[in-house]
Design an enzyme around this catalytic site. Structure first.
Site, PDB file in Angstrom:
ATOM      1  N   SER A   1      30.219 -23.605  -4.515  1.00 53.05           N
ATOM      2  CA  SER A   1      29.722 -22.267  -4.206  1.00 53.05           C
ATOM      3  C   SER A   1      29.195 -22.126  -2.776  1.00 53.05           C
ATOM      4  O   SER A   1      29.377 -21.086  -2.143  1.00 53.05           O
ATOM      5  CB  SER A   1      28.641 -21.869  -5.206  1.00 53.05           C
ATOM      6  OG  SER A   1      27.653 -22.855  -5.277  1.00 53.05           O
TER       7      SER A   1
ATOM      8  N   CYS B   1      32.169 -20.701 -13.172  1.00 55.23           N
ATOM      9  CA  CYS B   1      31.459 -21.832 -12.567  1.00 55.23           C
ATOM     10  C   CYS B   1      30.905 -21.468 -11.185  1.00 55.23           C
ATOM     11  O   CYS B   1      29.963 -20.693 -11.107  1.00 55.23           O
ATOM     12  CB  CYS B   1      32.372 -23.041 -12.563  1.00 55.23           C
ATOM     13  SG  CYS B   1      31.464 -24.567 -12.658  1.00 55.23           S
TER      14      CYS B   1
ATOM     15  N   ILE C   1      32.159 -28.500 -15.698  1.00 53.68           N
ATOM     16  CA  ILE C   1      32.306 -29.448 -14.590  1.00 53.68           C
ATOM     17  C   ILE C   1      31.188 -29.181 -13.585  1.00 53.68           C
ATOM     18  O   ILE C   1      31.216 -28.180 -12.879  1.00 53.68           O
ATOM     19  CB  ILE C   1      33.681 -29.295 -13.899  1.00 53.68           C
ATOM     20  CG1 ILE C   1      34.803 -29.478 -14.935  1.00 53.68           C
ATOM     21  CG2 ILE C   1      33.829 -30.297 -12.752  1.00 53.68           C
ATOM     22  CD1 ILE C   1      36.186 -29.155 -14.415  1.00 53.68           C
ATOM     23  N   ARG C   2      30.205 -30.051 -13.584  1.00 51.15           N
ATOM     24  CA  ARG C   2      29.010 -29.840 -12.732  1.00 51.15           C
ATOM     25  C   ARG C   2      28.607 -28.369 -12.799  1.00 51.15           C
ATOM     26  O   ARG C   2      28.457 -27.672 -11.785  1.00 51.15           O
ATOM     27  CB  ARG C   2      29.280 -30.298 -11.297  1.00 51.15           C
ATOM     28  CG  ARG C   2      29.585 -31.790 -11.223  1.00 51.15           C
ATOM     29  CD  ARG C   2      29.971 -32.262  -9.857  1.00 51.15           C
ATOM     30  NE  ARG C   2      29.001 -31.855  -8.863  1.00 51.15           N
ATOM     31  CZ  ARG C   2      29.297 -31.094  -7.808  1.00 51.15           C
ATOM     32  NH1 ARG C   2      30.520 -30.662  -7.605  1.00 51.15           N
ATOM     33  NH2 ARG C   2      28.365 -30.772  -6.949  1.00 51.15           N
TER      34      ARG C   2
ATOM     35  N   HIS D   1      35.062 -23.539 -17.518  1.00 46.07           N
ATOM     36  CA  HIS D   1      36.392 -23.301 -16.945  1.00 46.07           C
ATOM     37  C   HIS D   1      37.440 -22.971 -18.014  1.00 46.07           C
ATOM     38  O   HIS D   1      38.237 -23.849 -18.372  1.00 46.07           O
ATOM     39  CB  HIS D   1      36.854 -24.560 -16.200  1.00 46.07           C
ATOM     40  CG  HIS D   1      36.165 -24.785 -14.905  1.00 46.07           C
ATOM     41  ND1 HIS D   1      36.621 -24.269 -13.718  1.00 46.07           N
ATOM     42  CD2 HIS D   1      35.021 -25.457 -14.612  1.00 46.07           C
ATOM     43  CE1 HIS D   1      35.817 -24.623 -12.742  1.00 46.07           C
ATOM     44  NE2 HIS D   1      34.831 -25.341 -13.255  1.00 46.07           N
TER      45      HIS D   1
ATOM     46  N   GLU E   1      40.160 -21.507 -17.731  1.00 41.89           N
ATOM     47  CA  GLU E   1      41.530 -21.639 -17.183  1.00 41.89           C
ATOM     48  C   GLU E   1      42.057 -23.063 -17.337  1.00 41.89           C
ATOM     49  O   GLU E   1      43.265 -23.272 -17.375  1.00 41.89           O
ATOM     50  CB  GLU E   1      41.561 -21.160 -15.717  1.00 41.89           C
ATOM     51  CG  GLU E   1      41.009 -22.101 -14.654  1.00 41.89           C
ATOM     52  CD  GLU E   1      39.469 -22.214 -14.630  1.00 41.89           C
ATOM     53  OE1 GLU E   1      38.790 -21.588 -15.466  1.00 41.89           O
ATOM     54  OE2 GLU E   1      38.972 -22.946 -13.758  1.00 41.89           O
TER      55      GLU E   1
HETATM   56  N1  GLN Z   1      28.549 -27.466  -8.852  1.00 41.97           N
HETATM   57  C1  GLN Z   1      29.371 -26.515  -8.173  1.00 41.97           C
HETATM   58  C2  GLN Z   1      28.505 -25.621  -7.268  1.00 41.97           C
HETATM   59  O1  GLN Z   1      27.338 -25.722  -7.292  1.00 41.97           O
HETATM   60  C3  GLN Z   1      30.159 -25.678  -9.157  1.00 41.97           C
HETATM   61  C4  GLN Z   1      31.129 -26.537  -9.922  1.00 41.97           C
HETATM   62  C5  GLN Z   1      32.388 -25.855 -10.353  1.00 41.97           C
HETATM   63  O2  GLN Z   1      32.699 -24.743  -9.918  1.00 41.97           O
HETATM   64  N2  GLN Z   1      33.142 -26.526 -11.187  1.00 41.97           N
HETATM   65  O3  GLN Z   1      29.005 -24.829  -6.536  1.00 41.97           O
END
Ligand code: GLN
Length: 188
Positions: free
Chosen positions: A48, A77, A134-135, A169, A171
């Site tokens: 981001s 995300c 994912i994170r 996610h 997708e």
């Molecule tokens: N951890 C990422 C962030 O802070 C986002 C992770 C993702 O989009 N899969 O931007």
């Protein structure tokens, strides 16, 4: 029907595949003027802070903000982070399209990267779908949004009737129902 996929950085290609499956033509968006060609926008996952810097560099903030007054935006995300009101642990500039506060990587080690099942209801139909985190960002506070799905009592899909934000996610698991809900069903 054409929907834009913000293609500055991150995981945008899989969103194009989902759109094609529901007969929507994806258009990569790399410059503000390209928004004129589409009737919806996806802000994908990725990093981001990097996405925010690139958006600033090409002056995309104002373009997206005026676009979002007319057309729906779906964020996954990092996209959810960018659509939020406030990011509690970072100084990145969010778009404030959804009245939610976000903690980046808020799930820590627990589901740093992993797939769980979430239940949701869309247009009176119940679904149980895989949700790959994912994170992932965590919604730590919210107002004026409808919670469409939660995981362990925390919202993971929220809508304000026009825009939709998702912490995971869809997708990556070939889930098409959320893209269909946002782009093919009109305002809720
Ligand atoms: N951890 C990422 C962030 O802070 C986002 C992770 C993702 O989009 N899969 O931007």
């Amino acid at each position: 029907m054409k929907v834009g996929v913000l293609a500055l950085q991150g995981n945008y290609e899989m969103h194009c595949k989902v759109l094609e499956k529901i007969n929507i033509e994806p258009v990569y968006i790399k410059y503000p003027y390209e928004l004129d060609m589409v009737r919806g926008l996806i802000i994908p996952g990725g990093e981001s802070t990097t996405m925010s810097k690139l958006m600033n560099r090409i002056d995309l903030y104002d373009g997206i903000l005026s676009f979002a007054k007319k057309y729906p935006v779906l964020g996954t995300c990092a996209g959810l982070i960018l659509m939020s009101n406030k990011v509690v642990d970072s100084n990145l500039t969010p778009l404030r399209l959804l009245d939610i506060n976000i903690k980046r990587n808020g799930y820590g080690r627990q589901i740093n990267s992993g797939t769980v099942n979430v239940e949701l209801k869309l247009e009176d139909t119940d679904y149980s779908i895989p949700a790959s985190f994912i994170r992932a960002p965590k919604i730590v506070d919210y107002n004026n949004v409808k919670v469409i799905a939660q995981y362990e009592d925390v919202p993971v899909i929220v809508s304000n009737g026009k825009h939709l934000g998702i912490s995971f996610h869809p997708e990556l698991d070939n889930i098409t129902i959320l893209h269909e809900y946002v782009f093919l069903n009109g305002d809720k």
